[in-house]
Design an enzyme around this catalytic site. Structure first.
Site, PDB file in Angstrom:
ATOM      1  N   SER A 150     -22.677  25.603 -43.383  1.00 54.66           N
ATOM      2  CA  SER A 150     -23.814  25.364 -42.492  1.00 54.66           C
ATOM      3  C   SER A 150     -24.403  26.632 -41.883  1.00 54.66           C
ATOM      4  O   SER A 150     -25.526  26.612 -41.398  1.00 54.66           O
ATOM      5  CB  SER A 150     -23.425  24.400 -41.368  1.00 54.66           C
ATOM      6  OG  SER A 150     -22.581  25.035 -40.429  1.00 54.66           O
TER       7      SER A 150
ATOM      8  N   LYS B 140     -22.960  27.179 -34.400  1.00 53.51           N
ATOM      9  CA  LYS B 140     -24.400  27.004 -34.645  1.00 53.51           C
ATOM     10  C   LYS B 140     -25.172  28.067 -33.856  1.00 53.51           C
ATOM     11  O   LYS B 140     -24.625  28.746 -32.997  1.00 53.51           O
ATOM     12  CB  LYS B 140     -24.891  25.615 -34.189  1.00 53.51           C
ATOM     13  CG  LYS B 140     -24.176  24.447 -34.831  1.00 53.51           C
ATOM     14  CD  LYS B 140     -24.468  24.299 -36.295  1.00 53.51           C
ATOM     15  CE  LYS B 140     -23.662  23.145 -36.874  1.00 53.51           C
ATOM     16  NZ  LYS B 140     -23.442  23.254 -38.274  1.00 53.51           N
TER      17      LYS B 140
END
Length: 191
Positions: free
Chosen positions: A42, A84
């Protein structure tokens, strides 16, 4: 001093050293830095699967996360940590449209991003809410799927990738991580 007393004294010193070392380790682990392993794709190409990094826990006790910071936080409804990038801070208005991220009416310039951002949504962040996205948008479970995250779920800011140490074809090697300056005003209301 007899041989028995010398052995007992040595064992006592070893135990004291071990206890002091454990106390230092736990202090550093609980209050200063925590190791994490990148799992999944990711955050590619900036963070690769299997890389080991240190998350520093001090700065967010005195400052707030900024747009562009790479953070580690407790995932919503799961007992797992996610890594993230912060793209929205409290009071921001985030809009995803035509493959772009728009913050407070301005298109976000993302020099680290290689793909268009999928989805179409608009969200106004409340106090203590952050909008986070993975750098590899097509392979990321992020705020587009679980919504904004709360500040109290943030464990810290990614500070250092320490393994693998050398730059190879499968890793960027040892590096210090810094945020990205997007040139977007902090909130819609600042303009």
């Amino acid at each position: 001093m007899s041989a028995g007393e010398a052995i007992l004294s040595t064992i006592k010193e070893i135990i004291q050293t071990a206890l002091i070392s454990l106390a230092i380790f736990f202090f550093v682990y609980i209050f200063l830095v925590q190791p994490h392993r990148v799992k999944g794709d990711s955050m590619m190409p900036n963070f690769l699967d299997g890389e080991l990094l240190l998350t520093e826990k001090v700065s967010y006790r005195v400052t707030k996360p900024e747009r562009g910071d790479v953070i580690v936080f407790r995932a919503p409804d799961r007992n797992v940590d996610f890594i993230k990038r912060v793209v929205g801070v409290p009071q921001d208005i985030i809009k995803i449209e035509d493959g772009n991220v728009i913050v407070n009416g301005e298109k976000l310039n993302e020099p680290y991003e290689t793909q268009k951002t999928q989805g179409s949504e608009e969200i106004s962040l409340g106090n203590e809410e952050y909008f986070v996205l993975g750098d590899n948008r097509n392979a990321s479970s992020d705020s587009r799927s679980f919504g904004p995250i709360k500040k109290d779920t943030i464990k810290g800011k990614v500070w250092l990738v320490y393994w693998p140490f050398m730059d190879t074809s499968s890793s960027n090697g040892l590096r210090i991580i810094s945020g990205v300056n997007y040139g977007v005003s902090d909130t819609f209301y600042d303009r």
